[in-house]
Design an enzyme around this catalytic site. Structure first.
Site, PDB file in Angstrom:
ATOM      1  N   LEU A 119       2.229  -4.194   1.865  1.00  0.00           N
ATOM      2  CA  LEU A 119       3.508  -4.044   1.177  1.00  0.00           C
ATOM      3  C   LEU A 119       4.486  -3.527   2.217  1.00  0.00           C
ATOM      4  O   LEU A 119       4.142  -2.639   3.006  1.00  0.00           O
ATOM      5  CB  LEU A 119       3.404  -3.050   0.019  1.00  0.00           C
ATOM      6  CG  LEU A 119       2.475  -3.424  -1.143  1.00  0.00           C
ATOM      7  CD1 LEU A 119       2.337  -2.255  -2.111  1.00  0.00           C
ATOM      8  CD2 LEU A 119       2.994  -4.655  -1.864  1.00  0.00           C
ATOM      9  N   ASP A 120       5.719  -4.056   2.228  1.00  0.00           N
ATOM     10  CA  ASP A 120       6.654  -3.572   3.230  1.00  0.00           C
ATOM     11  C   ASP A 120       7.013  -2.121   2.939  1.00  0.00           C
ATOM     12  O   ASP A 120       6.714  -1.575   1.867  1.00  0.00           O
ATOM     13  CB  ASP A 120       7.879  -4.480   3.351  1.00  0.00           C
ATOM     14  CG  ASP A 120       8.793  -4.441   2.137  1.00  0.00           C
ATOM     15  OD1 ASP A 120       8.922  -3.374   1.515  1.00  0.00           O
ATOM     16  OD2 ASP A 120       9.401  -5.475   1.820  1.00  0.00           O
ATOM     17  N   ALA A 121       7.655  -1.480   3.894  1.00  0.00           N
ATOM     18  CA  ALA A 121       7.891  -0.039   3.804  1.00  0.00           C
ATOM     19  C   ALA A 121       8.693   0.332   2.565  1.00  0.00           C
ATOM     20  O   ALA A 121       8.500   1.411   1.984  1.00  0.00           O
ATOM     21  CB  ALA A 121       8.591   0.456   5.069  1.00  0.00           C
ATOM     22  N   GLU A 278       4.724  -7.983   1.449  1.00  0.00           N
ATOM     23  CA  GLU A 278       5.684  -8.168   0.360  1.00  0.00           C
ATOM     24  C   GLU A 278       6.775  -7.103   0.468  1.00  0.00           C
ATOM     25  O   GLU A 278       6.486  -5.946   0.710  1.00  0.00           O
ATOM     26  CB  GLU A 278       5.002  -8.054  -1.006  1.00  0.00           C
ATOM     27  CG  GLU A 278       5.958  -8.279  -2.142  1.00  0.00           C
ATOM     28  CD  GLU A 278       6.880  -9.465  -1.923  1.00  0.00           C
ATOM     29  OE1 GLU A 278       8.071  -9.233  -1.686  1.00  0.00           O
ATOM     30  OE2 GLU A 278       6.420 -10.593  -1.971  1.00  0.00           O
TER      31      GLU A 278
END
Length: 278
Positions: A119-121, A278
């Site tokens: 998952l993106d930050a 994502e």
């Protein structure tokens, strides 16, 4: 010599393997007496074959067992953890740029765990951590089509027509994409909550889809990954999967028997190219 003598151990030799009843009892499935009844009722399979004899022995390290179609975890060296990743944390076990990473959430477990997918930050939500490379391969690789459910808070008031567009499909710079399911949860005060179900592993796909239909994402959370639901797990907290959840994951990972035998399957890797963001 009887027809079965050839498969019996020689005089003085111990029989190979461990009795199925003992293995499943040790795995917490049920008592040995109950498991014997399961065998009689044809509810247990070993390597896809229904067991009919009470004296069946197996190798817990290599044989695959399921009860009523649900896989049983026999390898106790494998660990399965659910994390509600908070925003501001990158999905890697060691960030070369010194940003907050996932190591802080794995101190409780002695095994070296890896994240399944990314998952993106700025995206929060359900992330699976495990040392099971086979399962990680099936869950993360887009070719297996494991579904994920996201809730996005987006700019603007989303209409029914926009929801229909998301499920019919749109064209992005890297090709067409459509949501498996989409629904509007709320629309008020200039923003909307949209739930999207996808099996795509393409990077930042939810954000790109919503931007393409004119509703940039402000906040994004993943609520479901395959059979797992985030539930009430607070942000920044991790827990081991329950026996039922582990069974559901292992069942899913065994459903496709044509998984290619590549290095991706034998060792989970923090640099694994199959991990999506994502």
């Amino acid at each position: 010599m009887t027809p079965d003598d050839s498969v019996l151990p020689a005089m003085g030799e111990a029989p190979e393997g461990v009795r199925l009843q003992k293995v499943l009892a040790n795995a917490g499935v049920a008592s040995r007496r109950v498991i014997e009844q399961y065998i009689v009722e044809g509810r247990i399979r070993v390597n896809g074959q229904t067991v009919t004899e009470l004296g069946r022995r197996i190798d817990p390290e290599s044989d695959l067992v399921d009860v009523d179609g649900t896989a049983v975890q026999l390898d106790v060296s494998k660990r399965y953890v659910m994390l509600n990743k908070p925003t501001g944390v990158v999905s890697t076990m060691k960030d070369e740029n010194g940003r907050p990473d996932l190591r802080r959430f794995t101190d409780e477990w002695p095994e070296r765990l890896y994240n399944v997918g990314r998952l993106d930050a700025e995206t929060s939500g359900l992330l699976i951590l495990t040392n099971d490379g086979d399962l990680a391969h099936v869950l993360a690789h887009p070719s297996f089509g494991v579904t994920k459910v996201y809730i996005a808070k987006v700019d603007g008031l989303v209409t029914a027509q926009t929801i229909s567009t998301l499920t019919r499909g749109i064209e992005l710079e890297d090709g067409p994409i459509k949501a498996d399911k989409a629904r509007l949860l709320d629309a008020s005060r200039g923003s909307s909550l949209v739930e999207l179900t996808l099996h795509s592993g393409r990077n930042r796909i939810v954000r790109r889809m919503m931007a393409a239909v004119g509703h940039p994402v402000d906040e994004l959370v993943r609520r479901q990954f395959g059979p797992l639901h985030l539930g009430a797990l607070p942000a920044g907290k991790a827990r081991e999967l329950s026996k039922i959840e582990r069974g559901a994951l292992l069942t899913l990972s065994r459903q496709d028997s044509a998984v290619p035998a590549t290095s991706d399957r034998t060792q989970a890797s923090d640099k694994d190219p199959i991990q999506e963001i994502e």
